[in-house]
Design an enzyme around this catalytic site. Structure first.
Site, PDB file in Angstrom:
ATOM      1  N   GLN A 139       7.670  -5.503  -4.071  1.00 49.46           N
ATOM      2  CA  GLN A 139       6.816  -5.067  -5.309  1.00 49.46           C
ATOM      3  C   GLN A 139       7.313  -4.129  -6.191  1.00 49.46           C
ATOM      4  O   GLN A 139       7.768  -3.121  -5.850  1.00 49.46           O
ATOM      5  CB  GLN A 139       5.242  -4.865  -4.919  1.00 49.46           C
ATOM      6  CG  GLN A 139       4.415  -4.599  -6.087  1.00 49.46           C
ATOM      7  CD  GLN A 139       2.780  -4.288  -5.753  1.00 49.46           C
ATOM      8  OE1 GLN A 139       3.026  -2.770  -5.619  1.00 49.46           O
ATOM      9  NE2 GLN A 139       1.946  -5.069  -5.863  1.00 49.46           N
ATOM     10  N   GLY A 164      -5.503  -5.779   3.158  1.00 50.58           N
ATOM     11  CA  GLY A 164      -4.843  -4.303   2.907  1.00 50.58           C
ATOM     12  C   GLY A 164      -5.123  -3.500   4.130  1.00 50.58           C
ATOM     13  O   GLY A 164      -4.818  -3.567   5.124  1.00 50.58           O
ATOM     14  N   GLY A 222     -11.324  -6.609   0.125  1.00 51.85           N
ATOM     15  CA  GLY A 222     -12.596  -6.557   1.027  1.00 51.85           C
ATOM     16  C   GLY A 222     -12.765  -7.500   2.169  1.00 51.85           C
ATOM     17  O   GLY A 222     -13.701  -7.759   2.900  1.00 51.85           O
ATOM     18  N   CYS A 262      -2.502  -1.838 -10.156  1.00 47.09           N
ATOM     19  CA  CYS A 262      -2.773  -0.629  -9.707  1.00 47.09           C
ATOM     20  C   CYS A 262      -3.416   0.319 -10.960  1.00 47.09           C
ATOM     21  O   CYS A 262      -3.104   0.227 -11.819  1.00 47.09           O
ATOM     22  CB  CYS A 262      -1.522   0.287  -9.409  1.00 47.09           C
ATOM     23  SG  CYS A 262      -1.913   2.050  -8.916  1.00 47.09           S
ATOM     24  N   MET A 312       0.802  -1.048   0.108  1.00 50.52           N
ATOM     25  CA  MET A 312      -0.101   0.008   0.001  1.00 50.52           C
ATOM     26  C   MET A 312       0.893   1.250  -0.047  1.00 50.52           C
ATOM     27  O   MET A 312       1.704   1.632   1.078  1.00 50.52           O
ATOM     28  CB  MET A 312      -0.832   0.078   1.268  1.00 50.52           C
ATOM     29  CG  MET A 312      -1.956  -1.078   1.330  1.00 50.52           C
ATOM     30  SD  MET A 312      -2.873  -1.427   2.469  1.00 50.52           S
ATOM     31  CE  MET A 312      -1.885  -2.151   3.672  1.00 50.52           C
ATOM     32  N   MET A 313       0.810   2.009  -0.914  1.00 55.23           N
ATOM     33  CA  MET A 313       1.486   3.204  -1.208  1.00 55.23           C
ATOM     34  C   MET A 313       1.245   4.142  -0.066  1.00 55.23           C
ATOM     35  O   MET A 313       0.409   4.262   0.569  1.00 55.23           O
ATOM     36  CB  MET A 313       1.301   4.097  -2.352  1.00 55.23           C
ATOM     37  CG  MET A 313       1.465   3.254  -3.877  1.00 55.23           C
ATOM     38  SD  MET A 313       3.326   2.919  -3.689  1.00 55.23           S
ATOM     39  CE  MET A 313       3.987   4.660  -3.732  1.00 55.23           C
ATOM     40  N   ASN A 334      -7.511 -11.194  -2.753  1.00 51.47           N
ATOM     41  CA  ASN A 334      -7.253  -9.734  -2.255  1.00 51.47           C
ATOM     42  C   ASN A 334      -8.650  -9.056  -2.442  1.00 51.47           C
ATOM     43  O   ASN A 334      -9.143  -9.252  -3.355  1.00 51.47           O
ATOM     44  CB  ASN A 334      -5.923  -9.249  -2.639  1.00 51.47           C
ATOM     45  CG  ASN A 334      -5.931  -7.696  -2.323  1.00 51.47           C
ATOM     46  OD1 ASN A 334      -5.843  -6.870  -3.161  1.00 51.47           O
ATOM     47  ND2 ASN A 334      -6.030  -7.514  -1.169  1.00 51.47           N
ATOM     48  N   HIS A 340      -6.795  -9.730  -6.971  1.00 54.70           N
ATOM     49  CA  HIS A 340      -7.647  -8.479  -6.458  1.00 54.70           C
ATOM     50  C   HIS A 340      -8.926  -8.659  -7.124  1.00 54.70           C
ATOM     51  O   HIS A 340      -9.050  -8.497  -8.216  1.00 54.70           O
ATOM     52  CB  HIS A 340      -6.985  -7.112  -6.716  1.00 54.70           C
ATOM     53  CG  HIS A 340      -7.958  -6.024  -5.972  1.00 54.70           C
ATOM     54  ND1 HIS A 340      -7.662  -4.860  -5.561  1.00 54.70           N
ATOM     55  CD2 HIS A 340      -9.248  -5.982  -5.621  1.00 54.70           C
ATOM     56  CE1 HIS A 340      -8.392  -4.175  -4.844  1.00 54.70           C
ATOM     57  NE2 HIS A 340      -9.472  -4.743  -4.877  1.00 54.70           N
TER      58      HIS A 340
END
Length: 339
Positions: A76, A239, A219, A106, A24-25, A217, A177
């Site tokens: 990543q 996440g 929710g 992304c 996560m950025m 990935n 995802h």
């Protein structure tokens, strides 16, 4: 690389990617990962996305340094040039990472302008070439994180063919995802919320490719949801729930990895972070590292407990943070009546 504690860096304890924390950025930096490792020994941790340009032309040490306690840890990468990805993957292995992950999920327009992220799903052969180049350069796992579709294309055949093409290049692990990525018109935040979750697509991928490692990935928020997905898939990646409610991870080692060691209490987690912060401020404080750079990741540790608001306020108080005293963690812990 400095700080360590008991039961760290023992690669023989790794038991697979059953559970992981998503890249996560601006969130899963090296300080966040050290904090998370105090809570769970076995869960795989992922870096923020690092672009190949940052490694080929930038400060490698700044982007790749991490603490030995963080193992197992994956790097990543964001990029679409096979040669640059191969060079970056090799750097990742040399720095000690356990896995190289390629970002094909992304949806942000900034990432698209760099010709990588979710837009790569429309070019599966290019992704296959990238994966092959990285696999030829390293001996550690090369994995791919992707969406189940892009824009309005919800055909299962799209993601099936994407996975099949990349698998032919030697990739064995896919982190799915379970939402489409909308490349125009939605922000990254909206892309995490508006496209519907379709877990059944990941389940179908596992049925069609039983020899591949398929990780879900998107929710997932509770241990029971994790357990349900693990009935169908090889792993689950969380996440934002793991970030905002990190103590959720405290019982993962026992429930999902069979580890009989007692988890640290919240107070023990905070106490364990004090020497780490002390060492980091001594080494990097002169280069701009602030106490808040580390403590900001801990605000959710006491979520749901009486006194949690006072805890967060204390760790966010500019005057207290300006003292650069790591023992602020212990002072904040005193605000909680049940740690």
């Amino acid at each position: 690389m400095g700080f360590s504690c008991e039961n760290t860096g023992e690669k023989n304890i790794y038991k697979g990617r059953r559970l992981s924390v998503a890249p996560m950025m601006d969130w899963t930096d090296r300080h966040c990962r050290v904090f998370h490792r105090q809570i769970t020994r076995h869960t795989w941790l992922y870096t923020e996305m690092v672009t190949t340009g940052a490694l080929v032309y930038g400060d490698v040490a700044r982007h790749l340094r991490f603490d030995e306690i963080e193992h197992p840890i994956a790097l990543q990468l964001g990029g679409s040039e096979p040669a640059d990805l191969a060079k970056s993957a090799k750097l990742g292995q040399e720095w000690g990472y356990d896995e190289i992950n390629l970002n094909c999920g992304c949806p942000s327009e900034r990432v698209q302008r760099g010709a990588f992220g979710a837009c790569l799903m429309s070019e599966p052969q290019l992704v296959a070439d990238c994966v092959k180049a990285m696999r030829d350069a390293v001996s550690i796992d090369v994995t791919v994180k992707h969406r189940i579709g892009i824009d309005k294309n919800e055909e299962y055949g799209f993601v099936r063919d994407f996975v099949g093409t990349i698998a032919d290049a030697g990739c064995r692990t896919f982190i799915v995802h379970a939402r489409n990525a909308i490349l125009k018109g939605l922000s990254p935040k909206e892309n995490r919320e508006i496209p519907p979750l379709r877990y059944e697509v990941a389940y179908q991928l596992k049925r069609e490719f039983p020899d591949l490692e398929i990780i879900i990935n998107g929710g997932v928020k509770t241990d029971d949801e994790i357990a349900l997905h693990l009935q169908h898939l090889d792993g689950v990646m969380l996440g934002r729930e793991a970030y905002h409610n990190p103590y959720l991870m405290a019982h993962w080692d026992a429930r999902f990895y069979g580890d009989t060691a007692a988890p640290k209490t919240r107070a023990e987690v905070l106490a364990a972070m004090v020497p780490y912060i002390t060492a980091q401020l001594a080494q990097y404080g002169g280069f701009g590292l602030k106490l808040n750079s580390i403590t900001r990741h801990m605000l959710g540790l006491t979520a749901g407990l009486p006194g949690a608001r006072a805890f967060r306020q204390m760790l966010s108080d500019p005057k207290k943070l300006a003292t650069a005293d790591p023992h602020l963690l212990l002072e904040a812990a005193a605000q909680i009546r049940s740690m």
